[in-house]
Design an enzyme around this catalytic site. Structure first.
Site, short mmCIF file in Angstrom:
data_model
loop_
_atom_site.label_atom_id
_atom_site.label_comp_id
_atom_site.label_asym_id
_atom_site.label_seq_id
_atom_site.Cartn_x
_atom_site.Cartn_y
_atom_site.Cartn_z
N GLY A 160 0.78 -1.24 0.00
CA GLY A 160 0.00 0.00 0.00
C GLY A 160 0.80 1.28 0.00
N TYR A 178 -11.30 4.69 14.77
CA TYR A 178 -10.33 5.20 13.79
C TYR A 178 -10.26 6.72 13.84
CZ TYR A 178 -8.07 5.78 9.21
OH TYR A 178 -7.20 6.12 8.19
#
Length: 256
Positions: free
Chosen positions: A20, A161
């Site tokens: 990523g 998050y």
């Protein structure tokens, strides 16, 4: 023409560098001549990445398996870095995770896990690698936060998050204020949604394509490499007087 992003002779440590965005940024640093330390838990992927980067860019790469939430393992990674290269100039705190679900259903364990990786892990790495930067009186720390560290969202519940990345945002400011006297700059990048091997199928779905058209001024998601220039700027001598900043790279999502 002067190359403002020249990183030759410098050493960049990137966490979450197996896949990523972490891998993309590591390659960007290598393209400018930086030697690399790649940290993640999957050594097989790190070794593959190290061989490929060395072959393509001709830089030295140290792959090192490390759990960023384990202080002793991070200390060992610092020791390995110093033994191999004798310096650390750049640290990118990229490793992270993402718990999703309605806030009323999130468990204590999910919330703690999120904070442990995204916030506490960022702190541990900054503290331990920062000790070497303090000795050298120079350093560039780049924390990868998120646009969701700046705003809420109506797409999917992800309170842990948001909380963790919001913590990274203000941790960045606090550390910049504290370590400026050592010649260390500390900034964060707050990415929006980016295409990676893990996100492409989701972002190409009709649901997410509609969200992009309605919510993002540029009407699309980030492409491979579009985070690189921001990371290179913050890692390079070009950003000498930039610190404590949280830069959204999100196609304009957070401006509307």
């Amino acid at each position: 023409m002067k190359n403002y992003f020249d990183l030759k002779g410098q050493v960049a440590v990137v966490t979450g560098a197996s896949t990523g965005l972490g891998l993309q940024m590591a390659k960007a640093f290598a393209s400018q001549g930086a030697n690399l330390v790649l940290l993640a838990r999957r050594m097989n992927l790190l070794e593959e990445n190290a061989k490929a980067i060395t072959a393509e860019y001709g830089v030295e790469v140290l792959p090192y398996a490390c759990d960023i939430t384990d202080t002793e393992k991070v200390k060992a990674a610092v020791a390995a870095t110093m033994e191999r290269f004798g310096r650390v100039d750049i640290l990118v705190n990229n490793a992270g995770t993402g718990a999703t679900g309605p806030a009323e259903e999130i468990t204590d364990e999910q919330f703690k896990h999120e904070m442990n990786i995204d916030l506490f892990g960022t702190f541990i790495c900054a503290r331990e690698f920062g000790k070497e930067m303090i000795k050298a009186q120079y350093g560039r720390i780049i924390n990868i936060a998120s646009m969701y560290g700046l705003v809420g969202n109506l797409i999917i519940g992800s309170a842990p998050y948001h909380a963790a990345k919001g913590g990274v945002v203000n941790f960045t400011r606090a550390l910049a204020a504290e370590w400026g006297k050592y010649g260390i700059t500390v900034n964060s990048i707050c990415p929006g949604y980016f295409y990676t091997d893990l996100t492409t199928e989701t972002l190409d779905s009709d649901f997410f394509q509609d969200i992009a058209k309605r919510s993002i001024p540029m009407a699309r998601y980030g492409r491979s490499g579009e985070l690189d220039s921001c990371a290179l700027f913050l890692a390079s001598p070009a950003s000498t007087y930039v610190t404590g900043q949280n830069i959204a790279v999100d196609g304009g999502y957070t401006c509307v």
